[in-house]
Design a protein around this motif. Structure first.
Motif, short mmCIF file in Angstrom:
data_model
loop_
_atom_site.label_atom_id
_atom_site.label_comp_id
_atom_site.label_asym_id
_atom_site.label_seq_id
_atom_site.Cartn_x
_atom_site.Cartn_y
_atom_site.Cartn_z
N ALA A 190 0.79 -1.20 0.01
CA ALA A 190 0.03 0.08 0.02
C ALA A 190 0.97 1.13 -0.07
O ALA A 190 2.14 1.26 0.45
CB ALA A 190 -0.84 0.03 1.15
N ALA A 191 0.66 2.41 -0.62
CA ALA A 191 1.26 3.45 -0.71
C ALA A 191 1.64 4.07 0.40
O ALA A 191 3.12 4.43 0.80
CB ALA A 191 0.34 4.57 -1.48
N PHE A 192 0.90 4.15 1.47
CA PHE A 192 1.30 4.83 2.73
C PHE A 192 2.42 3.86 3.46
O PHE A 192 3.46 4.39 3.67
CB PHE A 192 0.07 4.67 3.65
N ARG A 193 2.20 2.42 3.32
CA ARG A 193 3.13 1.54 4.11
C ARG A 193 4.57 1.81 3.18
O ARG A 193 5.75 1.80 4.06
CB ARG A 193 2.60 0.23 4.07
N LEU A 194 4.54 1.73 2.11
CA LEU A 194 5.87 2.15 1.27
C LEU A 194 6.65 3.37 1.73
O LEU A 194 7.74 3.16 1.92
CB LEU A 194 5.56 2.13 -0.29
N MET A 195 5.84 4.37 1.74
CA MET A 195 6.41 5.68 2.23
C MET A 195 7.03 5.54 3.57
O MET A 195 8.00 5.97 3.79
CB MET A 195 5.48 6.53 2.21
N GLU A 196 6.11 4.96 4.37
CA GLU A 196 6.85 4.93 5.84
C GLU A 196 8.03 3.84 5.98
O GLU A 196 9.09 4.25 6.34
CB GLU A 196 5.57 4.35 6.79
N ALA A 197 8.09 2.73 5.12
CA ALA A 197 9.13 1.92 5.31
C ALA A 197 10.45 2.59 4.65
O ALA A 197 11.70 2.48 5.07
CB ALA A 197 8.78 0.79 4.60
N LEU A 198 10.17 3.22 3.47
CA LEU A 198 11.20 4.04 2.85
C LEU A 198 11.93 4.99 3.75
O LEU A 198 13.05 5.06 3.87
CB LEU A 198 10.84 4.66 1.49
N ASN A 199 10.99 5.87 4.46
CA ASN A 199 11.44 6.70 5.18
C ASN A 199 12.44 6.28 6.35
O ASN A 199 13.46 6.75 6.72
CB ASN A 199 10.28 7.69 5.69
N ALA A 200 11.86 5.05 6.94
CA ALA A 200 12.66 4.44 7.89
C ALA A 200 13.86 3.69 7.61
O ALA A 200 15.07 4.02 8.20
CB ALA A 200 11.94 3.07 8.52
N ARG A 201 13.99 3.35 6.11
CA ARG A 201 15.24 2.74 5.87
C ARG A 201 16.16 4.06 5.17
O ARG A 201 17.42 3.63 4.78
CB ARG A 201 14.98 1.80 4.69
N LEU A 202 15.69 5.02 4.95
CA LEU A 202 16.57 6.19 4.47
C LEU A 202 17.42 6.76 5.46
O LEU A 202 18.54 7.63 5.11
CB LEU A 202 15.47 7.26 3.84
N ARG A 203 17.06 6.93 6.76
CA ARG A 203 17.86 7.14 7.84
C ARG A 203 19.31 6.61 7.58
O ARG A 203 19.39 5.46 7.49
CB ARG A 203 17.26 6.76 8.96
N PRO A 204 20.43 7.38 7.89
CA PRO A 204 20.45 8.95 8.31
C PRO A 204 20.47 9.65 7.19
O PRO A 204 21.01 10.88 7.21
CB PRO A 204 21.62 8.64 9.21
N HIS A 205 20.29 9.49 5.90
CA HIS A 205 20.71 10.06 4.76
C HIS A 205 19.56 11.25 4.98
O HIS A 205 18.17 11.21 5.24
CB HIS A 205 20.35 9.49 3.35
N PRO A 206 19.78 12.49 4.51
CA PRO A 206 18.78 13.85 4.70
C PRO A 206 17.88 13.68 3.59
O PRO A 206 17.93 14.42 2.63
CB PRO A 206 19.91 14.91 4.70
#
Lengths: 251, 251
Positions: A71-87
Motif C-alpha cells: 500500500a502506498a502509505f506503507r511503502l512511504m513509511e518503510a522508505l523513510n525508515a530505511r532512508l535514515r540517516p540520509h537527509p
C-alpha cells in the motif's frame, strides 16, 4: 507490478547530485538502496529532473515500480525508515497509472534560488543559500529578469555539458522577491537547460551589484555565446520546488 | 575602553549552549576566542539571555568592552573572520554607552519555536525544528496559548534548575501560526524562566495532538507544580529572535 509516484525532499549538501554515481553518494542511490532494503527488489527511481551536487529538493517528483503488493502509505513509511540517516525524506506516495512517468509526463518544473544579502557569514543556512556581501538592487534584478522571460535560445545560460538537443526553452516565470536580507529568485518553465537557473541567477546578481547594466543581460542572451555568461551562481542556494503534471492527481 | 553592542546569529547544533563551559564548545566561548584573537584582550561577551544546548539565535544581543581603538564596523568584520568555521556570525556591531548592558538593560525578549508537522523525517531542517508526526490542531493550540498570556506564576513551566528568584512572569505574546506543514509559536515577555518556552510549547503540542484538552493547560498553570508539566519540547525548534532595549538605538 504497481507504479508509485513519490514526492521527495532532500538536503543536497552531502550528495554528488540526484543521479546515481559510482564514485559517491547520490539522492537516487539513497532512495534505491532504501527501496531494495524494503522490497528486496532492484527498484529504479526516476525523477522529474536531475539536480547537481549541492542542489536541494523541497518537492522533487519521482516514480518507481514495485512488484510486491505494497500500500502506498506503507511503502512511504518503510522508505523513510530505511532512508535514515540520509537527509532524504518521502513526503508523499501514491499509486499511479503504469504509463505515468516522473520525467516524461512532467509539463512544468519550478526552482527557487535563495540569496542572503549581507556581509556576515551564514550560520545555520551555510550550504542552503548564497551569501552575497555586496548590496543587491532587487528592482534592477527584476527588470533584468523580465528580459529572460519568454521563448529564447538560452545558449549563453547553458552548461557546456548540457545534453539537451536544443538550447531553446520557454521561461514562464523569473521573479525576484526580497524580504529583509533574503532574496528569492523564482523560476518556472516546462523544462530547463543544465545550469540554466544558476547561470541566470549569477547574471542577475551582477546586475544587482551594479557590475552589469540591466541591458547587459539582454545582450548576453542575444549573443547566444556561453563565454558571455557573467557568473554561474553556486549550487548552495538552488532548490527544486515542484513539478507539474497534466493530471492534477499528482501535481 | 569602548563598549560595543553586538547582534549575533548562531546555529545551536554544535554548542552546549550560549554560556562558556569548561567541558565543551559554547557560543560565548567561540565569540570570546574570536575577540581575543582580534584584540589580544581577554574580552568578556555578555548576552541578553542564555540559551540551552541546541537552541539557536537569529538576533541574540550581546556586549563587550574593548580597550584598543576599534571602529565598530572593523571589529565586526574582524570577529566574523576569526569566528570561522564556527556557525556564529556578528550581524551588527555599534558603539554604545558604557552603562548599556545586553542583559540588564534588556526590557523584552522574543523567541520563536518552529514545528514541522508531518510524518516524514526532516532533511535540511534536522536540528532546526521539532518534527511532530501527529496532526496538530493549531486553533486549539492558540486557544490554549491564550490561557498562558498575562502575569502568572509559571512554576509548572519552569526547569528544576531555574535560578530565577521568582516564578512569576508576565507573558506578553504567545501566538500560534501555521503555514502549510509548518507551525511557529511566537513568545514575547520582559524575561522568561529557564525552559519556559519549551515547556509551554510542549503542552500546546499535547493540546494540538488532542491528548490534552485546552483547559488542561490552564489547570497545569494553576497547579504551580512542575510535575504537572505534560511535555518539554526539544531544543531543536527554539530560536532566540530578538531583544528590546529602552533606547531604540539598539532595538
Amino acid at each position: 507490478m504497481k507504479r508509485f509516484a513519490l514526492t521527495v525532499e532532500f538536503d543536497g549538501r552531502p550528495f554528488m547530485g540526484w543521479q546515481r554515481q559510482s564514485h559517491g553518494p547520490s539522492v537516487q542511490g539513497a532512495l534505491e538502496a532504501a527501496a531494495f532494503a524494503v522490497t528486496g527488489e532492484e527498484v529504479a527511481v526516476h525523477a522529474a529532473g536531475r539536480t547537481d551536487a549541492g542542489v536541494h529538493g523541497l518537492a522533487m517528483r519521482a516514480h518507481c515500480d514495485v512488484a510486491k503488493p505494497f500500500a502506498a502509505f506503507r511503502l512511504m513509511e518503510a522508505l523513510n525508515a530505511r532512508l535514515r540517516p540520509h537527509p532524504v525524506a518521502v513526503l508523499a506516495c501514491e499509486e499511479v497509472a503504469a504509463d505515468w512517468h516522473a520525467r516524461f509526463s512532467c509539463i512544468g518544473r519550478a526552482y527557487e534560488y535563495r540569496i542572503v544579502n549581507r556581509r556576515a557569514p551564514l550560520t545555520w543556512e551555510a550550504g542552503l543559500a548564497w551569501q552575497v556581501p555586496q548590496p543587491l538592487d532587487e528592482e534592477a534584478m527584476a527588470r533584468a529578469a523580465a528580459m529572460l522571460v519568454g521563448r529564447h535560445d538560452f545558449t549563453t545560460f547553458r552548461s557546456a555539458h548540457c545534453q539537451a538537443d536544443s538550447p531553446v526553452r520557454t521561461l514562464d516565470v523569473l521573479a525576484v522577491e526580497r524580504v529583509g536580507e533574503r532574496l528569492a529568485v523564482k523560476a518556472a518553465a516546462r523544462s530547463f537547460l543544465h545550469h540554466q537557473v544558476r547561470s541566470m541567477v549569477g547574471c542577475l546578481a551582477l546586475v544587482g551589484m551594479g557590475r552589469w547594466a540591466v541591458d547587459d543581460v539582454g545582450a548576453a542572451l542575444a549573443a547566444r555565446d556561453r563565454s558571455r555568461l557573467g557568473l554561474n551562481a553556486p549550487p548552495d542556494g538552488l532548490f527544486f520546488v515542484g513539478a507539474v503534471y497534466p493530471d492534477s492527481v499528482t501535481t
